[in-house]
Design an enzyme around this catalytic site. Structure first.
Site, PDB file in Angstrom:
ATOM      1  N   ASP A  32     -12.808   4.804   1.811  1.00 35.38           N
ATOM      2  CA  ASP A  32     -11.368   4.861   2.045  1.00 35.38           C
ATOM      3  C   ASP A  32     -10.887   6.307   1.955  1.00 35.38           C
ATOM      4  OD1 ASP A  32      -8.638   4.594   2.112  1.00 35.38           O
ATOM      5  OD2 ASP A  32      -8.462   3.521   0.209  1.00 35.38           O
ATOM      6  N   LYS A  41       2.702  11.365  -3.630  1.00 32.13           N
ATOM      7  CA  LYS A  41       1.569  10.709  -4.293  1.00 32.13           C
ATOM      8  C   LYS A  41       0.622  11.753  -4.890  1.00 32.13           C
ATOM      9  CE  LYS A  41      -1.830   7.061  -3.359  1.00 32.13           C
ATOM     10  NZ  LYS A  41      -2.294   6.091  -2.335  1.00 32.13           N
ATOM     11  N   GLU A  97      -7.265   0.584  -4.441  1.00 37.08           N
ATOM     12  CA  GLU A  97      -7.200   0.515  -2.980  1.00 37.08           C
ATOM     13  C   GLU A  97      -8.499   0.012  -2.344  1.00 37.08           C
ATOM     14  OE1 GLU A  97      -5.839   4.429  -2.055  1.00 37.08           O
ATOM     15  OE2 GLU A  97      -3.787   4.022  -2.692  1.00 37.08           O
ATOM     16  N   ASP A 156       0.880  -1.172   0.000  1.00 35.55           N
ATOM     17  CA  ASP A 156       0.000   0.000   0.000  1.00 35.55           C
ATOM     18  C   ASP A 156       0.913   1.216   0.000  1.00 35.55           C
ATOM     19  OD1 ASP A 156      -1.723   2.095   0.499  1.00 35.55           O
ATOM     20  OD2 ASP A 156      -2.205   1.485   2.553  1.00 35.55           O
TER      21      ASP A 156
END
Length: 610
Positions: free
Chosen positions: A211, A76, A181, A15
């Site tokens: 999420d 990211k 994800e 992850d």
């Protein structure tokens, strides 16, 4: 989800998060989340550069205040984006490190490393974090790792997915698959959930995966039934996460500090002050999940002035009302796309550290008529857990057939750019994959001999607002007045998310096709190979520094032993060795040779006293 050939042997699931990353591996019939060298099961997605070394993870995060301009985080939020992207420019105001745009409008991060100015792409920084996760798993397993499944936000476009895959290649990983994800979290949930007798008798369970991480929000509606885990719809916001709440707090307290102290200069011009204030705001944000009020306190924050303030949970929620409203938009959109009434949702599963914000939980609870969100799975580890399961399946573990029938969806619409710059959708978003769709296009000029076919993805009506995935040309088509000649365009997307586009004009028999692998705007193979070489060089430097540090520790321990003897000559040798060690330019071999010399002297003198 881009895919490649299945790997062999042991594979890991990673992850790769905005603020923290996590790695898992399938072992002994279950997933093991691997702790790093500090004993923590998650690792800061942070890289720092100093005059002597490169630090990744905790080491980088811990020295962020004193070395703020060379400590890089939140990459990211940059990966796969352009430098001129408004979201990139907005985020840059909160980052202490320097960022510029290259000739191709791709972001470049500038740092000082070992006294030299260096530029890194977001992919290279991400590769360093991936390398840390790879090494963490290797230390645990005692073997080299090459294969991995890496997760990305469901709403990442093709460019962002490919950039993540490039980061894996730079880190020396064969990225077997990029998976969404929330899909990974759904896998973890389906494996870990212990159904009651009543629940087990239901033919299927409808689960909403919510999420909310440090930088992104993903919402997926998943139907779990015997033998099948089917994603019905997925949506989200690739630029909404816990970092935004922190940024709002930072802006608020910068303004408050200026008002209280009548400063002419803005705190944001002082990178160290900005980082210290940010750290305090981050702590306060976390505290407000368990307390109704907390303090933000920084000694000598700016120009020697101490800063102290309080913030209540109510004030925090009021200053972030816009962000909270954005939290529920993807939920509503996901249910509409799935054609599912919210009363049919059996479970709301929370994933990601930012779901600990109480207002987020309250909004979900209210929206679903008082239904309590599920917190049974570890929200910090669920995504790595699911990725590790997927990695085990791809390497041949057949023990969990339920997960061998994973049905995912296309996260973004795929289509062709047509006259007027309009996006003509061929595969709508949330179409289950694999899928094949066909659409007819006609010529726009008399006696047109060829047709340019540009493939885009996105939800906007105009191609300028969407992402170009690839292009090809169909030549030699039959001559005819405009609008007469028809070209059949076929889109096929496989279960790994690889898109093949073909075109045929039947009258002339002309055909052409292209496989979309997100080559547009990505690195060339030469670039990738260069970055891999550089990554190996950095790794070698890191290893040498570790060996040197260990050698210094060993000799210092031995010197301590010599100094505590009653033999004067040994004590003198110890003092001499201590002075010798003050030379910072010593290499590992010299230190080890010196230790052997001391050991020989110790043995000789000690034996002479017996």
């Amino acid at each position: 989800m881009e895919g490649e050939a299945k790997g062999n042997g042991c594979a890991i699931g990673i992850d790769l998060g905005t603020t923290y990353s996590c790695v898992g591996v399938w072992q002994h019939g279950r997933v093991e989340i691997v702790a790093n060298d500090q004993g923590n099961r998650t690792t800061p997605s942070c890289v720092a550069f100093t005059d002597t070394e490169r630090l990744i993870g905790e080491g980088a995060h811990n020295q962020g205040v004193r070395n703020s301009s060379n400590t890089v985080f939140d990459v990211k939020r940059l990966i796969g984006r352009n430098f001129t992207d408004p979201t990139v420019q907005s985020d840059a105001k909160h980052w202490p490190f320097e960022m510029t745009g290259g000739d191709d409008d791709k972001p470049k991060i500038t740092v000082s490393f070992r006294g030299i100015k260096k530029e890194f792409s977001p992919e290279e920084i991400s590769a360093m974090v991936l390398l840390k996760m790879k090494e963490t798993a290797e230390a645990y397993l005692g073997t080299a790792i090459t294969d991995a499944v890496v997760t990305v936000p469901a709403y990442f476009n093709g460019s962002q997915r490919q950039a993540t895959k490039d980061a894996g290649a730079i880190a020396g990983l064969n990225v077997m698959r990029i998976i969404n994800e929330p899909t990974a979290a759904a896998i973890a949930y389906s494996m870990e959930q212990k159904w009651s007798d009543t629940e087990a008798q239901k033919p299927e369970r409808v689960v909403l995966i919510y999420d909310l991480g440090g930088g992104t929000l993903d919402v997926s509606l998943v139907v779990i039934k015997k033998g099948v885990l089917e994603v019905k719809a997925t949506t989200g916001d690739t630029h909404l996460g816990g970092e935004d709440w922190t940024n709002h707090m930072v802006d608020h307290f910068i303004s408050e500090f200026k008002k209280k102290n009548s400063c002419e200069r803005d705190i944001s011009c002082d990178k160290k002050a900005l980082r210290r204030l940010r750290n305090s705001c981050e702590r306060a944000k976390r505290m407000l999940s368990s307390q109704t009020h907390t303090v933000v306190e920084v000694d000598a924050l700016f120009e020697g002035i101490d800063f102290y303030s309080t913030i209540t949970r109510a004030r925090f929620e009021q200053m972030n009302v816009g962000l909270f409203s954005k939290c529920m938009e993807p939920v509503e959109r996901c249910l509409v796309d799935a054609k599912m009434d919210k009363t049919k949702v059996d479970e709301i599963v929370l994933v990601g550290g930012s779901t600990r914000i109480l207002r987020v939980r309250q909004l979900l609870r209210d929206f679903f008529g008082g239904k309590e969100p599920c917190t049974d799975i570890n929200g910090d580890e669920a995504i790595a857990h699911g990725a590790a399961v997927q990695a085990a399946i791809l390497t041949g573990d057949k023990k969990h057939d339920i997960l061998l029938h994973l049905i995912d969806v296309v996260p973004l619409s795929q289509g062709i750019g047509v006259n007027g710059g309009v996006m003509s959708v061929v595969i709508p978003r949330n179409t289950p994959i694999p899928t094949t769709r066909k659409k007819n296009f006609v010529t726009i000029k008399d006696n047109q001999t060829s047709m340019n076919l540009d493939v885009y993805e996105g939800e906007r009506g105009m191609i300028k607002d969407n992402c170009l995935r690839g292009k090809f040309k169909l030549s030699g088509i039959a001559l005819a007045p405009k609008g007469v000649t028809t070209v059949d365009v076929l889109f096929h997307m496989d279960q790994d998310g690889i898109l093949n586009v073909s075109a045929e004009e039947k009258e002339s028999g002309q055909k052409n096709k292209v496989t979309i692998t997100n080559d547009v705007g990505r690195f060339s193979m030469e670039d990738i190979e260069r970055m891999v070489r550089e990554a190996e060089e950095y790794k070698a430097v890191d290893e040498e520094l570790k060996k040197k540090a260990q050698a210094r520790n060993d000799i210092e321990s031995y010197i301590y032993t010599m100094r505590n003897t009653t033999i004067k000559k040994l004590q003198e040798s110890a003092d001499g060795a201590t002075k010798w060690l003050q030379n910072k330019e010593l290499d590992t071999a010299e230190i080890n040779d010196k230790k052997k010399e001391l050991e020989a002297a110790y043995t000789k003198l000690y034996l002479s006293t017996i």
